[in-house]
Design a protein around this motif. Sequence first.
Motif, PDB file in Angstrom:
ATOM      1  N   PRO A 173      48.349  44.732  31.579  1.00  0.00           N
ATOM      2  CA  PRO A 173      47.865  43.954  30.432  1.00  0.00           C
ATOM      3  C   PRO A 173      48.800  43.996  29.235  1.00  0.00           C
ATOM      4  O   PRO A 173      48.765  43.081  28.398  1.00  0.00           O
ATOM      5  CB  PRO A 173      46.508  44.605  30.117  1.00  0.00           C
ATOM      6  N   GLN A 174      49.617  45.044  29.121  1.00  0.00           N
ATOM      7  CA  GLN A 174      50.566  45.134  28.003  1.00  0.00           C
ATOM      8  C   GLN A 174      51.997  44.866  28.452  1.00  0.00           C
ATOM      9  O   GLN A 174      52.940  45.161  27.737  1.00  0.00           O
ATOM     10  CB  GLN A 174      50.467  46.516  27.354  1.00  0.00           C
ATOM     11  N   GLY A 175      52.114  44.275  29.642  1.00  0.00           N
ATOM     12  CA  GLY A 175      53.406  43.847  30.138  1.00  0.00           C
ATOM     13  C   GLY A 175      53.551  42.343  29.985  1.00  0.00           C
ATOM     14  O   GLY A 175      52.685  41.656  29.424  1.00  0.00           O
ATOM     15  N   VAL A 176      54.651  41.821  30.504  1.00  0.00           N
ATOM     16  CA  VAL A 176      54.944  40.396  30.357  1.00  0.00           C
ATOM     17  C   VAL A 176      53.812  39.531  30.884  1.00  0.00           C
ATOM     18  O   VAL A 176      53.351  38.596  30.213  1.00  0.00           O
ATOM     19  CB  VAL A 176      56.271  40.058  31.071  1.00  0.00           C
ATOM     20  N   SER A 177      53.322  39.834  32.094  1.00  0.00           N
ATOM     21  CA  SER A 177      52.313  38.970  32.705  1.00  0.00           C
ATOM     22  C   SER A 177      51.019  38.959  31.908  1.00  0.00           C
ATOM     23  O   SER A 177      50.460  37.887  31.619  1.00  0.00           O
ATOM     24  CB  SER A 177      52.048  39.417  34.150  1.00  0.00           C
ATOM     25  N   GLY A 178      50.525  40.125  31.524  1.00  0.00           N
ATOM     26  CA  GLY A 178      49.279  40.191  30.764  1.00  0.00           C
ATOM     27  C   GLY A 178      49.404  39.581  29.381  1.00  0.00           C
ATOM     28  O   GLY A 178      48.490  38.884  28.911  1.00  0.00           O
ATOM     29  N   LEU A 179      50.516  39.836  28.703  1.00  0.00           N
ATOM     30  CA  LEU A 179      50.700  39.311  27.349  1.00  0.00           C
ATOM     31  C   LEU A 179      50.877  37.800  27.351  1.00  0.00           C
ATOM     32  O   LEU A 179      50.415  37.117  26.430  1.00  0.00           O
ATOM     33  CB  LEU A 179      51.893  39.989  26.678  1.00  0.00           C
ATOM     34  N   ASN A 180      51.555  37.263  28.364  1.00  0.00           N
ATOM     35  CA  ASN A 180      51.688  35.803  28.440  1.00  0.00           C
ATOM     36  C   ASN A 180      50.312  35.142  28.508  1.00  0.00           C
ATOM     37  O   ASN A 180      50.060  34.124  27.853  1.00  0.00           O
ATOM     38  CB  ASN A 180      52.528  35.401  29.652  1.00  0.00           C
ATOM     39  N   GLN A 181      49.425  35.719  29.293  1.00  0.00           N
ATOM     40  CA  GLN A 181      48.073  35.176  29.389  1.00  0.00           C
ATOM     41  C   GLN A 181      47.332  35.299  28.065  1.00  0.00           C
ATOM     42  O   GLN A 181      46.636  34.366  27.639  1.00  0.00           O
ATOM     43  CB  GLN A 181      47.302  35.902  30.492  1.00  0.00           C
ATOM     44  N   ALA A 182      47.511  36.453  27.395  1.00  0.00           N
ATOM     45  CA  ALA A 182      46.819  36.666  26.122  1.00  0.00           C
ATOM     46  C   ALA A 182      47.327  35.706  25.046  1.00  0.00           C
ATOM     47  O   ALA A 182      46.539  35.149  24.275  1.00  0.00           O
ATOM     48  CB  ALA A 182      46.996  38.114  25.671  1.00  0.00           C
ATOM     49  N   VAL A 183      48.628  35.497  24.990  1.00  0.00           N
ATOM     50  CA  VAL A 183      49.191  34.586  23.998  1.00  0.00           C
ATOM     51  C   VAL A 183      48.758  33.155  24.295  1.00  0.00           C
ATOM     52  O   VAL A 183      48.379  32.397  23.388  1.00  0.00           O
ATOM     53  CB  VAL A 183      50.732  34.686  23.971  1.00  0.00           C
ATOM     54  N   GLU A 184      48.803  32.774  25.555  1.00  0.00           N
ATOM     55  CA  GLU A 184      48.407  31.422  25.943  1.00  0.00           C
ATOM     56  C   GLU A 184      46.952  31.163  25.542  1.00  0.00           C
ATOM     57  O   GLU A 184      46.615  30.088  25.014  1.00  0.00           O
ATOM     58  CB  GLU A 184      48.583  31.249  27.453  1.00  0.00           C
ATOM     59  N   ALA A 185      46.100  32.169  25.736  1.00  0.00           N
ATOM     60  CA  ALA A 185      44.690  32.020  25.357  1.00  0.00           C
ATOM     61  C   ALA A 185      44.548  31.874  23.849  1.00  0.00           C
ATOM     62  O   ALA A 185      43.749  31.050  23.364  1.00  0.00           O
ATOM     63  CB  ALA A 185      43.892  33.224  25.852  1.00  0.00           C
ATOM     64  N   ALA A 186      45.316  32.657  23.081  1.00  0.00           N
ATOM     65  CA  ALA A 186      45.239  32.585  21.617  1.00  0.00           C
ATOM     66  C   ALA A 186      45.719  31.230  21.111  1.00  0.00           C
ATOM     67  O   ALA A 186      45.122  30.645  20.196  1.00  0.00           O
ATOM     68  CB  ALA A 186      46.057  33.706  20.998  1.00  0.00           C
ATOM     69  N   LEU A 187      46.785  30.713  21.695  1.00  0.00           N
ATOM     70  CA  LEU A 187      47.315  29.417  21.263  1.00  0.00           C
ATOM     71  C   LEU A 187      46.377  28.281  21.658  1.00  0.00           C
ATOM     72  O   LEU A 187      46.211  27.304  20.910  1.00  0.00           O
ATOM     73  CB  LEU A 187      48.701  29.196  21.868  1.00  0.00           C
ATOM     74  N   ALA A 188      45.744  28.399  22.830  1.00  0.00           N
ATOM     75  CA  ALA A 188      44.784  27.381  23.249  1.00  0.00           C
ATOM     76  C   ALA A 188      43.558  27.401  22.336  1.00  0.00           C
ATOM     77  O   ALA A 188      43.039  26.342  21.948  1.00  0.00           O
ATOM     78  CB  ALA A 188      44.379  27.611  24.704  1.00  0.00           C
ATOM     79  N   ALA A 189      43.103  28.609  21.966  1.00  0.00           N
ATOM     80  CA  ALA A 189      41.951  28.723  21.075  1.00  0.00           C
ATOM     81  C   ALA A 189      42.247  28.123  19.709  1.00  0.00           C
ATOM     82  O   ALA A 189      41.340  27.609  19.038  1.00  0.00           O
ATOM     83  CB  ALA A 189      41.539  30.187  20.932  1.00  0.00           C
ATOM     84  N   ALA A 190      43.508  28.174  19.297  1.00  0.00           N
ATOM     85  CA  ALA A 190      43.910  27.597  18.011  1.00  0.00           C
ATOM     86  C   ALA A 190      44.162  26.102  18.105  1.00  0.00           C
ATOM     87  O   ALA A 190      44.507  25.462  17.102  1.00  0.00           O
ATOM     88  CB  ALA A 190      45.165  28.304  17.500  1.00  0.00           C
ATOM     89  N   GLY A 191      44.003  25.541  19.301  1.00  0.00           N
ATOM     90  CA  GLY A 191      44.199  24.117  19.485  1.00  0.00           C
ATOM     91  C   GLY A 191      45.648  23.684  19.484  1.00  0.00           C
ATOM     92  O   GLY A 191      45.948  22.498  19.286  1.00  0.00           O
ATOM     93  N   LEU A 192      46.566  24.609  19.752  1.00  0.00           N
ATOM     94  CA  LEU A 192      47.999  24.294  19.700  1.00  0.00           C
ATOM     95  C   LEU A 192      48.571  23.915  21.058  1.00  0.00           C
ATOM     96  O   LEU A 192      49.617  23.263  21.132  1.00  0.00           O
ATOM     97  CB  LEU A 192      48.769  25.492  19.121  1.00  0.00           C
ATOM     98  N   ILE A 193      47.919  24.339  22.129  1.00  0.00           N
ATOM     99  CA  ILE A 193      48.353  23.945  23.473  1.00  0.00           C
ATOM    100  C   ILE A 193      47.125  23.602  24.298  1.00  0.00           C
ATOM    101  O   ILE A 193      46.001  24.017  23.968  1.00  0.00           O
ATOM    102  CB  ILE A 193      49.156  25.063  24.192  1.00  0.00           C
TER     103      ILE A 193
END
Length: 707
Positions: free
Chosen positions: A538-558
């Motif tokens: 979860p704190q590696g590349v794979s987990g963080l990519n998912q977390a960032v993608e979720a945050a950006l989607a929640a912000a309506g940016l992607i």
Amino acid sequence: MILGDLPAALQPLFDELDRWVEHGWLRELDRSFAAFLARQVPDADRLLILAAALASHQLGRGHVCLDLAATLQDAPGTLSLPPEGREPAHRQAAALPAALLGRISLSGWLDRLADPRLVSPGEGDTPLVLAGTRLYLRRYWAHEQTVRRAIAERVRASEQTPALARQLSATLAALFGRAAAGPAGHRATAHGQSGGAAEAPDWQRIACALAMRQRFCIITGGPGTGKTTTVVRLLAVLQSLALARPGGRPLRIRLAAPTGKAAARLNASIARAVADLPLDALDNAQAVRAEIPTQVGTVHRLLGSRPDTRRFRHHAGNRLALDVLVVDEASMLDLEMAAALFDALPGKATLILLGDKDQLASVEAGAVLGDLCRRADGGHYTPPTAQWLRTAAGQAIDPAYLDPQGTALDQAIVKLRVSHRFRGDSGIGQLADAVNAGDARAARQVLQAGYPDLAQAPAGDDAAFAQLVVEGGLQPPAQGQLALQAEPAGQGYGHYLRVVRAGQPPADAPQAAFDQWAARVLAAHAGFQLLCALREGPQGVSGLNQAVEAALAAAGLIAPDTVWYPGRPVLVTRNDYGLGLMNGDVGVTLALPLSDSQGRTRWAPRVAFAAGDGSGAIRWVLPSRLHAVETVYAMTVHKSQGSEFAHAALLLPERAGPGLTRELLYTGITRARQRFTLIAAPAVLQEAVRRKVARTGGLAGPLFGHE
């Protein structure tokens, strides 16, 4: 696993090794190597076969050999067992490998390795080599000997005639201006200047003078210390002196870097540095400028790599056609590649290595630059070297950097000590210094001092993490506001995604408009990068990519409803010479208008990459042609080497593992140009600053006067 024809006496050992492989503690390759030796010598000692497996295991962790003494003193720590991110499967496993080693002493283990069928002290054809208490696989022992011999020959071939000193003095004056050596007591800090910086010794000038004395030179220094500027001036000196000789011909100079990404970055910076060279005072200025190369390639391409083999087209029997070779980002140069370079280098050619000795080493075995530069901080220049620098460069060396017992290797290394990027009041520079010094208390004080270019985000706070990656930790911009600055220090991924949306040209715009838009997007994307220490979890590349993608989607940016959605950033993970893309290149997915046979327009995804030649051109690539890419909201610190970002944020894992070291911290910190944010628990930061990479090997040993 069926052991087949393995000796019955060794079956208990291989039962345990099989469990290690199953738990991911050992590679199948390591187990297979040990099995090969056991089949070759069925009555070999159990502890010899175990040592062979562990020596192979250490190669996979970046070590050149197995340190027997360190293994007996602290087996789990030396061998990193269990590996980072993996917990022991059971209590019995947690006690390994001490359980397999038993209570044997170092002398007892050495006695058990005394089998001339498998182990020798050096020359021969045994698969293993024992040098003191270090056990090597023969191939890596041979690589180490190749590099040490080649460097020793070059550093001992010193040239410092009075005639050369006079020529060099005049040429350096033309390039650097009048020499103005400062008082001997002045010293600059690692990333900033102390008072009276104008009177400080000119380390760039010193580097040029030192490099003229022998056929090997290392120029090391932190970010912004001018390594590229220095080497370009050095090449100008070399070409000017070569062309000034009666009937003189220009030197054949080649430039290379370990990775395609580093080569592309050097390509652009070298071109700028050559264009800015102050050559007007040289009699042969025009000819000199024309003979300084600006094209940079990878070391693999230089040597002529062959598909599906470790061999190269250039080697001792087919040497490179050059007089001078410059290798940048040499901290990423592993031992095997260094040996191949020296093997292919003509005997009278000069090798110049550039790099930051304090950065992470290559992921492959060996830390060549770090090993060779162990004493660079102290200088260790001998009186003859100091006299040469006074005569040829007009520079007086601080007595703190003098050492009558300095080795020949010391005289070929110069550390650039003044940063032009991080001033004395830079928080980034101060933090990097504290981490390099292993001073966790000083690092904490710097982080808490309120420097405008430093920030901390709380570990484990999902809301704070989302705010960081979306807005860089700043307040969101006002409604409808769009900033198009190329490098908005402090902003997160929201900035470049707003450029993606608001900057898209209309469907009928010319291609040039789409190229300009892509250039703005890529520049904005380079304004922020999330870095991490791990690849998995979860704190590696794979987990963080998912977390960032979720945050950006929640912000309506992607809107990640398809794989190739607009704004998706991707990292190239393997060189693709057909597409002109290198391992480490970053592109952003955008939409381009396409017309069908009826004249109807549809928007299709294309990935935009910056051309690697410094021209500013854009390369558009069909997603279907990209076979080795991954989403790159998060990037490991290792992958970030050779890159810079206006704002870099580094997230450390919840627990400090063996791979979390001060070198990793320093490398992550110094990827930031204008702003750095750290996400870490205090205890993890303290442990990371305390732990230093100690790759096992004998490269910088007695041959150079120190261990």
